[in-house]
Design an enzyme around this catalytic site. Structure first.
Site, PDB file in Angstrom:
ATOM      1  CG  ASP A 186     -34.518  15.122  64.401  1.00 29.85           C
ATOM      2  OD1 ASP A 186     -34.553  13.980  64.854  1.00 29.85           O
ATOM      3  OD2 ASP A 186     -35.238  16.062  64.813  1.00 29.85           O
ATOM      4  CE1 TYR A 200     -35.551  22.199  73.420  1.00 27.84           C
ATOM      5  CE2 TYR A 200     -36.785  20.185  73.814  1.00 27.84           C
ATOM      6  CZ  TYR A 200     -36.160  21.048  72.935  1.00 27.84           C
ATOM      7  OH  TYR A 200     -36.144  20.780  71.595  1.00 27.84           O
ATOM      8  CD  GLN A 232     -23.627  20.882  63.078  1.00 29.55           C
ATOM      9  OE1 GLN A 232     -22.793  20.560  62.246  1.00 29.55           O
ATOM     10  NE2 GLN A 232     -24.659  20.111  63.378  1.00 29.55           N
ATOM     11  NE  ARG A 238     -33.102  19.545  74.551  1.00 32.51           N
ATOM     12  CZ  ARG A 238     -33.372  19.008  73.352  1.00 32.51           C
ATOM     13  NH1 ARG A 238     -32.856  19.551  72.277  1.00 32.51           N
ATOM     14  NH2 ARG A 238     -34.133  17.944  73.252  1.00 32.51           N
ATOM     15  N   GLY A 239     -29.890  16.666  73.899  1.00 28.71           N
ATOM     16  CA  GLY A 239     -29.961  16.069  72.581  1.00 28.71           C
ATOM     17  C   GLY A 239     -28.763  15.190  72.265  1.00 28.71           C
ATOM     18  CD  GLU A 240     -28.384  10.517  68.259  1.00 25.31           C
ATOM     19  OE1 GLU A 240     -27.783  10.142  67.246  1.00 25.31           O
ATOM     20  OE2 GLU A 240     -29.562  10.177  68.507  1.00 25.31           O
ATOM     21  CG  ASP A 241     -24.659  17.257  67.122  1.00 26.21           C
ATOM     22  OD1 ASP A 241     -23.820  16.518  66.571  1.00 26.21           O
ATOM     23  OD2 ASP A 241     -24.533  18.482  67.224  1.00 26.21           O
ATOM     24  CB  SER A 242     -25.583  18.745  72.512  1.00 27.74           C
ATOM     25  OG  SER A 242     -26.120  19.661  71.594  1.00 27.74           O
TER      26      SER A 242
END
Length: 376
Positions: free
Chosen positions: A15, A199, A261, A277-281
Site C-alpha cells: 500500500d 512470502y 524503491q 509479489r504485490g501490486e507495485d512489484s
C-alpha cells in the site's frame, strides 16, 4: 494543484509503496502533495531521501482539528484502496466548500486488476452522501491494463533511466552489502541472476531444488524479510531439501538488505528472472521487461485465482508461464513448477510484447491529471 492522498498500511510494503510512487510521480510533474499515512516506517528505507513536493503527514485515529483546519485547502482528495477519509479532514473541507473556496475532486483509487469489471467501473461517480459534503461526487479510479482504465504507474523518465542503467556497476556497489548463505555454493562468475521477493509460496522448495540441479549456475538474490525467512526455513529442513546432489551444486544464495524503491527497480533490471509479489512489484516487473512470476495477494474464498488468471490472459501468457504462476500461487495443489531454463526465452518474449502494449497507453498519473482537470 495541491493533492491530499490518504493511505492505510495493511500490507507492509504494497500500500505505502504504491502511494509513495504515486505521490512522487505527481510531485515530479510539478504537483504539491500531502501524503497522509497511518504507518510511515517503511518510507525510512523505501524512500530515505524523500521527494521535493511531497509532505508526509501522520494519519492518527483522531486528527487534530486545529491542524487540519489550518492547512491550505487542496484541489484533489484521494482515498487509496478503499480507505475512508477521516471525519475531521472532511469537515474542514466542507467548511471551505461552504465558504465558496472550491470543491475538491474526490477520488477513490482502487486496487489493480485485469478483470472485466475494471473497465465497467472505471471513472464511475458515486454521490458523497452526508451533511459535510452533500451534493458532491466521489469518483472511482481504477488502474489497469487497457485504455478504458486508468493505466499503470510509469514515471516519464523511466525508459531513459533504464537505458542508462549500468548493471555491472550497480551490482559491484551492492555486493559488499550482501549476506551470503553459508550453506550454499559460492556464486560462479557467469551465474544467472534471479531475484526472489515472496512470502511462503508452496513451490519454493521445488524452485530451489530445480535451480540447484540446473545445467546453468544461478545466483539467487533474496529480498529482506519473509522471503529470507522462507528460504532459510527450507534450507534448515533437510527432509524437504537435501542439497548438493552428487556434490555438484549450481545454486548460490545471498540475502539482500532493505532496498529503496529505485534500487528495487535496479534489481529487477539486472536479473534474468524475477519472482515478485504485490501490486507495485508486478508493475515494476512488467516495465523491467524480464521474465517474472507473480505471487498475488491471497483473498478469502480464493477469489484471487480469478484475478490471477485475468492477468495471465491480459499478458497472453503461454501454458508454461501459466503453470509456473499456478504452482507458485497454489490454486492447483501439488502443481509442478515448469522447467525454467527451457522456457525462459519464451517468457521474456511474452513480457516484452505485453510491456510494449501496456506502455503504449497513458500512464496512471497522466490519466489522473487529465481526469481531474475534466472534473474541476
Amino acid at each position: 494543484m495541491r493533492w491530499d492522498i490518504f493511505c492505510q498500511v495493511i500490507d507492509n510494503f504494497g500500500d505505502i509503496g504504491v502511494a509513495w510512487r504515486l505521490a512522487a510521480d505527481l510531485a515530479g510533474r510539478g504537483e504539491q502533495v500531502r501524503l497522509w499515512v497511518d504507518d510511515a516506517r517503511a518510507l525510512a528505507w523505501m524512500a530515505p531521501e524523500g521527494c521535493a513536493g511531497v509532505q508526509v503527514l501522520a494519519w492518527a485515529q483522531a486528527l487534530d482539528v486545529a491542524l487540519v483546519s489550518g492547512l491550505p485547502g487542496s484541489d484533489v482528495w484521494v482515498e487509496t484502496f478503499g480507505c475512508d477519509l477521516p471525519a475531521e479532514f472532511v469537515a474542514a473541507g466542507a467548511s471551505r466548500i461552504a465558504a465558496g473556496i472550491g470543491r475538491p475532486v474526490w477520488l477513490n483509487l482502487e486496487y489493480l486488476s485485469a478483470e472485466p469489471y475494471v473497465e465497467r467501473s472505471h471513472a464511475l461517480p458515486s454521490p458523497a452522501r452526508g451533511a459535510p459534503v452533500a451534493g458532491g461526487m466521489k469518483w472511482f479510479f481504477y488502474p489497469g491494463f487497457t485504455p478504458r482504465t486508468g493505466g499503470l504507474l510509469r514515471e516519464p523518465d523511466l525508459r531513459q533511466r533504464q537505458a542508462a542503467f549500468d548493471a555491472p556497476g550497480w551490482l559491484a556497489q551492492l555486493r559488499p552489502r550482501l549476506r551470503w548463505e553459508p550453506r550454499s555454493a559460492r556464486p560462479a562468475a557467469a551465474a544467472r541472476l534471479v531475484s526472489l521477493f515472496c512470502y511462503e509460496p508452496a513451490a519454493l522448495a521445488a524452485l530451489l531444488r530445480q535451480l540447484d540441479e540446473a545445467e546453468t549456475p544461478t545466483h539467487l538474490l533474496v529480498t529482506s524479510g519473509r522471503a529470507t525467512a522462507a528460504v532459510q526455513a527450507i534450507l534448515d529442513d533437510q527432509n524437504s531439501f537435501n542439497r548438493s546432489i552428487n556434490g555438484r551444486s549450481q545454486l548460490s544464495i545471498s540475502y539482500l538488505p532493505m532496498l529503496t524503491q529505485r534500487d528495487y527497480d535496479h534489481l529487477l533490471w539486472a536479473c534474468a528472472l524475477n519472482f515478485v509479489r504485490g501490486e507495485d512489484s508486478v508493475v515494476r516487473a512488467i516495465w523491467a521487461g524480464q521474465p517474472f512470476v507473480w505471487q498475488i495477494y491471497p483473498q478469502e474464498d480464493g477469489v484471487h485465482h480469478a484475478k490471477l488468471d485475468a492477468f495471465l490472459d491480459r499478458l497472453q501468457a503461454p501454458a508454461s508461464l501459466r503453470a509456473a504462476h499456478h504452482a507458485w500461487n497454489g490454486p492447483a495443489a501439488g502443481a509442478a513448477l515448469p522447467d525454467i531454463a527451457q522456457n525462459l526465452a519464451g517468457w521474456r518474449q511474452t513480457v516484452h510484447e505485453a510491456g510494449a502494449g501496456f506502455g503504449a497507453q497513458a500512464d496512471l498519473v497522466t490519466a489522473l491529471l487529465q481526469f481531474v482537470l475534466e472534473k474541476r
